[in-house]
Design an enzyme around this catalytic site. Structure first.
Site, PDB file in Angstrom:
ATOM      1  N   GLU A 234       0.779  -1.302   0.142  1.00  0.00           N
ATOM      2  CA  GLU A 234      -0.004  -0.283  -0.232  1.00  0.00           C
ATOM      3  C   GLU A 234       0.247   0.892   0.261  1.00  0.00           C
ATOM      4  O   GLU A 234       0.364   2.354   1.043  1.00  0.00           O
ATOM      5  CB  GLU A 234      -1.193   0.045   1.531  1.00  0.00           C
ATOM      6  CG  GLU A 234      -1.602  -0.796   0.956  1.00  0.00           C
ATOM      7  CD  GLU A 234      -2.840  -0.904   2.283  1.00  0.00           C
ATOM      8  OE1 GLU A 234      -2.770  -0.137   2.759  1.00  0.00           O
ATOM      9  OE2 GLU A 234      -4.671  -1.197   1.574  1.00  0.00           O
TER      10      GLU A 234
ATOM     11  N   GLU B  16      -6.114  -7.522  -0.883  1.00  0.00           N
ATOM     12  CA  GLU B  16      -6.968  -7.568   0.540  1.00  0.00           C
ATOM     13  C   GLU B  16      -9.154  -6.930   0.140  1.00  0.00           C
ATOM     14  O   GLU B  16      -9.063  -5.911  -0.626  1.00  0.00           O
ATOM     15  CB  GLU B  16      -6.463  -6.688   1.059  1.00  0.00           C
ATOM     16  CG  GLU B  16      -5.451  -7.175   1.991  1.00  0.00           C
ATOM     17  CD  GLU B  16      -4.875  -5.693   2.938  1.00  0.00           C
ATOM     18  OE1 GLU B  16      -5.085  -5.327   3.825  1.00  0.00           O
ATOM     19  OE2 GLU B  16      -2.889  -6.361   2.457  1.00  0.00           O
TER      20      GLU B  16
HETATM   21  C1  GAL Z   1      -5.225  -2.597   4.490  1.00  0.00           C
HETATM   22  C2  GAL Z   1      -3.118  -3.249   5.437  1.00  0.00           C
HETATM   23  C3  GAL Z   1      -3.420  -4.032   6.361  1.00  0.00           C
HETATM   24  C4  GAL Z   1      -3.844  -3.726   7.233  1.00  0.00           C
HETATM   25  C5  GAL Z   1      -5.600  -3.982   6.888  1.00  0.00           C
HETATM   26  C6  GAL Z   1      -6.633  -4.152   7.495  1.00  0.00           C
HETATM   27  O1  GAL Z   1      -4.565  -1.368   4.210  1.00  0.00           O
HETATM   28  O2  GAL Z   1      -2.576  -3.941   3.889  1.00  0.00           O
HETATM   29  O3  GAL Z   1      -2.225  -4.541   6.499  1.00  0.00           O
HETATM   30  O4  GAL Z   1      -3.751  -2.639   7.618  1.00  0.00           O
HETATM   31  O5  GAL Z   1      -5.873  -2.721   5.909  1.00  0.00           O
HETATM   32  O6  GAL Z   1      -7.788  -3.961   7.198  1.00  0.00           O
END
Ligand code: GAL
Length: 749
Positions: free
Chosen positions: A381, A462
């Site tokens: 990110e 994610e």
């Molecule tokens: C994303 C990140 C993860 C975690 C997640 C929580 O932005 O890559 O490490 O923080 O959010 O939803």
């Protein structure tokens, strides 16, 4: 021949470090690795407690076998900023906390006793990844992985890379590239011979060649009858390379598999066959012990992803994880997305250099694992950084032409330097933001995300996570929404052939910094809790497998009249891979309900949703009426496959003690998870049972964590760790009115 021995025992651990430390053995505690410098409470702690320097020391006694040989220590990892000294002299420094490094003890070892000192520094050094900004996870200090003593001939095999260029052909080739280490600059001459063994241990091929300098390649061709490595049949071969030189012999083995893996604009192909990737992100952390868990616990996590959650892929967010974990993924056929350390922040030039080195170290450590299908070469990110990411991609491609690169981002229209656009798509939930006029959408179309004029290889790395934190014991309605969000994304991914697959955020809840999570240093983002005990959302995943592999029938309810707002249990989601279910409530006729294909047309096994489309409130009882038992029956091929009985008057009936196994190994801090559950008269967990439970362990071992814990949402867990001696461990569990129970663990060699 090579000696490669575990070097984990008898380290003396102390807090702090000063220039003097390296000259004398400090007073400290004798510990075995893997070791956490500070064991934290379950939650509500101060994470700065481990963010300082610590010292590990050990005496290495000279052995006659060291004479004329090359002695080194291999550290699988230490967090972080490790500096190794021998007899007061610095031998090596390694900053990264996730990759292995080697301390060359030859020629500094002297006859007699040698004092080895390792300084580590748990503070978040802004000069190295992942530090310099905020990170949503903890980087627990310690020598938290194994250390090995390696004694070789002065010429030894340093690296070997095994490639299978025509893995899908009838006649296959194994291409081996070796690098010979030659620390004393001796002349390299001799032979390299190779043996390949099949999964059953039989030798299937041999070959040899003359050594020609420090880089030597050999092709073994014409291999027929080889089995492919696949998720259902992960055939693992082993290659042993041996060199014989004027300096002696050396031998090194590595497992490998015949398989191809390719992300295309039309989806992911394993061995040229389409496979929709369905998985979760995993941190390598545990309550109390932090990162410092060994082989069994690492392997168990892989088993949980594959067998309990029915997934086929895992992402090692956000760093290279233990090879015990990846080895297990190879063995069971679980695909891996592996990535370099980092979280959003990109540092200065030195920092970036270190990150590029991390790409190199990650790939060179892991290139032979068939389970790994992609290298993540971006800081998770982070913003676009063209020069930096051109470099990470270049290094990855130079080192490994057999795998594609990706790099998880949350940016749309981001520069695509990688082979696969890998996107953390958190759009679902955004519609709740005031002023956002977005419809409720599970995912964005890939072209809306990439901004590119055509489809490209694409994966969703994610979703969910912080958009909908949910505790295992949260109110039932919230859990139902948590489940729904995971299902919506799984459905959207399944329905879009241009999306190779997805890894949801995340496998289990994890400890984190104060800047994230619920204020108690936990991100409740998992489909499992920190003890790996399932929330309802876990069954969104496990219910997608074929019922032949296990029938899932999990109603998303605690079955109570007044747990939800307004009352009742409708709409009732039943996560299942059954063909249909029947619900019997009280004295009413059973209702047959089929999976909700209208809402989830793309899922192999949509949930059954019972609502006013199939039952009436009249039948189901309203507020103020008597509450009755519910019986859910799942059918497969017209036969009863599973039933779940939900009593209207649940009472604590059984204290279940569920160790993952009861046989442990001595002398390696072997630890096994034990889950405790309080069950009602029908075997369902009592979701609000919170009584204390007292644990005692007799024998040479320990309980990781406190001896007095309370149930959280009807369950709790801990790990039992074996000590140095063989024998028995007796775990006693005492809780309120339940009779005390004992579990015996046998500890063997
Ligand atoms: C994303 C990140 C993860 C975690 C997640 C929580 O932005 O890559 O490490 O923080 O959010 O939803």
């Amino acid at each position: 021949m090579r000696r490669h021995e575990n070097f984990n025992a008898n380290w003396v651990f102390s807090e702090g470090f000063s220039g003097e430390t390296v000259n004398t053995m400090q007073d400290g505690e004798t510990v075995r690795l893997p070791h956490s410098a500070v064991e934290l409470p379950y939650n509500y702690f101060d994470e700065s407690r481990y963010q300082k320097a610590f010292t590990y020391q050990k005496i290495i006694r000279w052995e006659s076998d060291f004479e004329g040989r090359f002695v080194a220590l291999v550290f699988d990892a230490a967090m972080a900023d490790a500096v190794v000294y021998l007899n007061g002299k610095e031998i090596v420094a390694h900053k990264d906390g996730y990759t292995p490094f080697e301390a060359r003890l030859t020629p500094h070892l002297k006859k007699g006793d040698n004092l080895l000192t390792v300084k580590i520094d748990g503070s978040e050094n802004p000069q190295i990844p992942p530090f310099g900004g905020q990170i949503d996870y903890l980087t627990y200090a310690g020598i938290y992985r194994d250390v090995w003593l390696r004694v070789t001939s002065p010429l030894f095999i340093k690296h070997m890379k095994i490639e299978t260029p025509d893995a899908l052909g009838d006649s296959k080739t194994v291409h081996l590239k070796t690098t010979i280490a030659n620390p004393h600059s001796r002349t390299i001459s001799g032979t390299l011979s190779v043996t390949i063994t099949a999964p059953d241990g039989k030798t299937v091929a041999t070959g040899s060649t003359t050594l020609d300098g420090w880089k030597n390649n050999i092709d073994i061709t014409g291999l027929t009858g080889m089995e492919l490595w696949d998720i259902d049949h992960p055939a693992l071969y082993e290659l042993t390379a041996e060199i014989e030189t004027t300096e002696g012999k050396d031998r090194l083995s590595s497992r490998f598999g015949f398989r191809t893996a390719e992300f295309t604009a039309d989806g992911f192909l394993l061995n040229n066959k389409p496979l929709k990737l369905r998985g979760l992100n995993r941190h390598q952390s545990w309550p109390y012990a932090g990162y410092a868990m060994g082989r069994r616990a690492q392997a168990k996590d892989a088993d949980i992803v594959k067998y309990d959650l029915g997934c086929n892929v895992v992402r090692t967010s956000h760093y290279p994880q233990s090879t015990w974990f990846i080895d297990r993924c190879d063995e069971i056929g679980l695909l891996v997305f592996e990535e370099i350390p980092g979280w959003q922040h990109i540092g200065g030039e030195e920092w970036k250099k270190e990150s590029v080195e991390n790409v190199r170290r990650m790939i060179m450590r892991d290139w032979n694992h068939p389970s790994i299908i992609i290298w993540g070469v971006r800081i998770n990110e982070s913003r676009d950084a063209p020069n930096f990411y051109a470099k990470t991609n270049r290094v990855a491609r130079e080192l490994d032409t057999t795998r594609q690169t990706g790099g998880a981002r949350y940016l749309t229209n981001s520069e695509m330097l990688e082979d696969v656009y890998t996107m953390n798509d958190f759009i679902l939930g955004n519609e709740e933001l005031p002023g956002t006029n977005r419809p409720r959408t599970a995912l964005r179309d890939q072209m809306e995300v990439t901004g590119l004029p055509k489809k490209v290889p694409y994966m969703v790395t994610e979703y969910s996570g912080h958009m909908y934190p949910t505790k295992r014991f949260d109110q039932e309605q919230r859990q139902a929404e948590h489940v729904t969000r995971h299902l919506m994304v799984l459905n959207a991914v399944a329905g879009d052939p241009s999306i190779s697959g997805s890894t949801g955020w995340c496998m289990f809840d994890y400890n984190t910094h104060k800047d994230f999570g619920s204020g108690d240093r936990i991100c409740y983002h998992g489909v499992l809790d920190m003890f790996r005990e399932p929330k309802f959302a876990a069954y969104a995943y496990s219910s997608q497998v074929d019922p032949k592999e296990g029938v899932v029938l999990q109603p998303v309810t605690y079955w109570a009249r007044g747990e939800r707002n307004i009352g009742g249990v409708l709409p009732l989601i039943i996560l299942t891979n059954c063909d249909y279910v029947e619900l019997k409530y009280g004295e009413f006729e059973p209702k047959r309900v089929y999976p909700d294909r209208d809402t989830y047309p793309h899922l192999d096994h949509p949930p059954v949703v019972i609502d006013l489309r199939s039952v009436t409130l009249e039948e189901f009882g309203a507020w103020g009426r008597m509450w009755s038992d519910g019986l859910i029956t799942g059918y497969v091929d017209g036969e009863v496959a599973k039933t779940v009985m939900m009593p209207s008057d649940p009472v604590p009936t059984r204290l279940e003690i569920a160790p993952d196994e009861t046989e442990l190994r001595a002398g390696e801090k072997d630890s096994v998870r034990v889950v405790l559950r309080v069950l009602d008269q029908c075997g369902n967990i009592l979701p609000f049972f919170e009584e204390p439970v007292a644990l005692t362990l007799e024998g040479d071992g320990r309980i990781i964590g406190p001896r007095l814990v309370s149930f959280k949402g009807g369950a709790t867990g801990f790990w039992v760790e074996a000590g140095e001696s063989e024998g028995m461990l007796a775990l006693k569990v005492a809780c309120g009115a339940f009779a005390e129970q004992t579990v015996i663990f046998s500890v063997g060699p």
